[in-house]
Design a protein around this motif. Sequence first.
Motif, PDB file in Angstrom:
ATOM      1  N   ARG A 178      14.263   9.317   4.989  1.00 13.74           N
ATOM      2  CA  ARG A 178      15.662   9.684   4.709  1.00 13.74           C
ATOM      3  C   ARG A 178      15.762  11.121   4.213  1.00 13.74           C
ATOM      4  N   LYS A 179      14.768  11.519   3.412  1.00 11.18           N
ATOM      5  CA  LYS A 179      14.820  12.854   2.813  1.00 11.18           C
ATOM      6  C   LYS A 179      14.419  13.963   3.802  1.00 11.18           C
ATOM      7  N   VAL A 180      13.611  13.621   4.795  1.00 13.33           N
ATOM      8  CA  VAL A 180      13.033  14.669   5.664  1.00 13.33           C
ATOM      9  C   VAL A 180      14.079  15.657   6.194  1.00 13.33           C
ATOM     10  N   ALA A 220       0.834  -1.220   0.000  1.00 13.03           N
ATOM     11  CA  ALA A 220       0.000   0.000   0.000  1.00 13.03           C
ATOM     12  C   ALA A 220       0.858   1.255   0.000  1.00 13.03           C
ATOM     13  N   ASP A 221       0.308   2.284  -0.578  1.00 13.08           N
ATOM     14  CA  ASP A 221       0.972   3.589  -0.592  1.00 13.08           C
ATOM     15  C   ASP A 221       0.881   4.203   0.813  1.00 13.08           C
ATOM     16  N   PRO A 222       2.020   4.543   1.412  1.00 11.32           N
ATOM     17  CA  PRO A 222       1.980   5.100   2.778  1.00 11.32           C
ATOM     18  C   PRO A 222       1.746   6.602   2.812  1.00 11.32           C
ATOM     19  N   VAL A 223       1.688   7.260   1.613  1.00 17.29           N
ATOM     20  CA  VAL A 223       1.722   8.727   1.575  1.00 17.29           C
ATOM     21  C   VAL A 223       0.527   9.369   2.280  1.00 17.29           C
ATOM     22  N   TRP A 225       6.934  15.023  -1.768  1.00 19.04           N
ATOM     23  CA  TRP A 225       6.900  15.585  -3.127  1.00 19.04           C
ATOM     24  C   TRP A 225       8.129  15.118  -3.925  1.00 19.04           C
ATOM     25  N   GLU A 226       9.301  15.225  -3.304  1.00 16.68           N
ATOM     26  CA  GLU A 226      10.534  14.870  -4.037  1.00 16.68           C
ATOM     27  C   GLU A 226      10.597  13.368  -4.321  1.00 16.68           C
ATOM     28  N   THR A 227      10.132  12.574  -3.380  1.00 18.26           N
ATOM     29  CA  THR A 227      10.141  11.115  -3.587  1.00 18.26           C
ATOM     30  C   THR A 227       9.225  10.753  -4.756  1.00 18.26           C
ATOM     31  N   ILE A 228       8.053  11.391  -4.793  1.00 19.68           N
ATOM     32  CA  ILE A 228       7.119  11.091  -5.884  1.00 19.68           C
ATOM     33  C   ILE A 228       7.656  11.645  -7.201  1.00 19.68           C
ATOM     34  N   ALA A 229       8.229  12.850  -7.168  1.00 22.05           N
ATOM     35  CA  ALA A 229       8.754  13.452  -8.400  1.00 22.05           C
ATOM     36  C   ALA A 229       9.896  12.612  -8.979  1.00 22.05           C
ATOM     37  N   GLU A 230      10.754  12.084  -8.116  1.00 27.59           N
ATOM     38  CA  GLU A 230      11.895  11.269  -8.597  1.00 27.59           C
ATOM     39  C   GLU A 230      11.431   9.941  -9.176  1.00 27.59           C
TER      40      GLU A 230
END
Length: 368
Positions: free
Chosen positions: A341-343, A274-277, A304-309
């Motif tokens: 990791r990105k946060v 499942a998508d955790p977003v 946003w960046e995770t989805i954009a990448e």
Amino acid sequence: MAYRVTLIPGDGIGPEVTAAARRVAEATDVEFDWEVVEAGEKAIKQTGSPLPEAVFDSIRRNRLALKGPITTPIGGGFRSVNVALRQQLDLYASVRPARAIAGEGTRYPGTDLIVVREATEGLYSGVEHWVDRDHTAAETVNVITRKASDRIIKFAFELARRARRKHLTAVHKANIMKTTGALFQTAFREMAPKYPDILADERLIDNMCMQLAKKPSDYDMIVTTNLFGDILSDLTAGLAGGLGIAPGALYGESLAVFEPVHGSAPKYAGSDKADPVAEILCVELLLRHVGETEAADRIFRAVWETIAEKRVVTYDLALPGYTLTPVPPSSCSAMAAEIARKVPLVDLETPLPAPRASANGGDAQLEA
Ligand code: NAD
């Protein structure tokens, strides 16, 4: 000081997505002290009740909760735990932002709508019965009160001001429902002149569905009754990119519970797919609610960046049918790990790119 937050893992994909959200919350510099309480199937096994008193006690004590979805048996069995929680804690305002993220999974990359749904009455009041012994006729009562209508409409106008929105549309069916629909309509018409800075208009529910599918960019915020809000917020989630990315918040006078728009998606339970977003963005909304704006911004930006990448995204953002540029899907936990990791790393100074231009409100970004 740590924020003490009630955490309800829920059923189906609930435990997976709440674990993901917790992981991302803990990647911020805000401290959390989670109080885990069970509702739904696990609570039935442990206590015999799907909604034990301990859940109410914990939310009343902490005044903040992060909730996973909870399964409701269809056509029989116990009453919806979700509806009961809203009614018994008087969580009257369900706020469901529908924001397209990096233009992924949507024909409408500019989508940025907010649905405000009355969450304690209407057709979800639980007033229903069989008319005859043979169960050939049934009635469900649509309870609409002036008090609850005034309260949700005022909440929506106030939120519109705080969120710097310019346009609020009331959705009803006052042409057919001459009492309940008209009551809600009148409450809206009488409240609107107190907010001259907000453009206030109305749509019938059926027309609203068509308008949103055709040109969502004509709308900004919607206020409506319980059932219409439930349906419209799934529709707006779909416009923005799907249930996997749609968070929600429930507000009472002093309590706030954050839960995604989606349900327990039983077919994906335990599969780490499942998508955790949506649940992660519930933490973003929670942080905004308590004034931790930078941590909230970091979470949104990391998502946003995770989805954009599109390097580490779940199936609903990766596979053909959902996106024009398919990639191998990642797991729920891997996507959460990437967002966490990105946060701490994201750059909040650089503005996000504007959404891709939208022709007539809807781009053919996806193949029909
Ligand atoms: P659902 O939202 O669980 O699923 C609808 C569709 O969206 C399914 O195809 C599902 O696989 C997909 N989906 C949902 N969440 C997803 C995610 N995070 N990532 C990827 N795909 C996702 O709706 P449903 O199937 O109608 O309901 C299932 C159960 O959930 C029912 O028992 C219902 O009563 C309950 N429910 C609970 C809540 C809540 O707890 N607030 C809300 C809605 C439904």
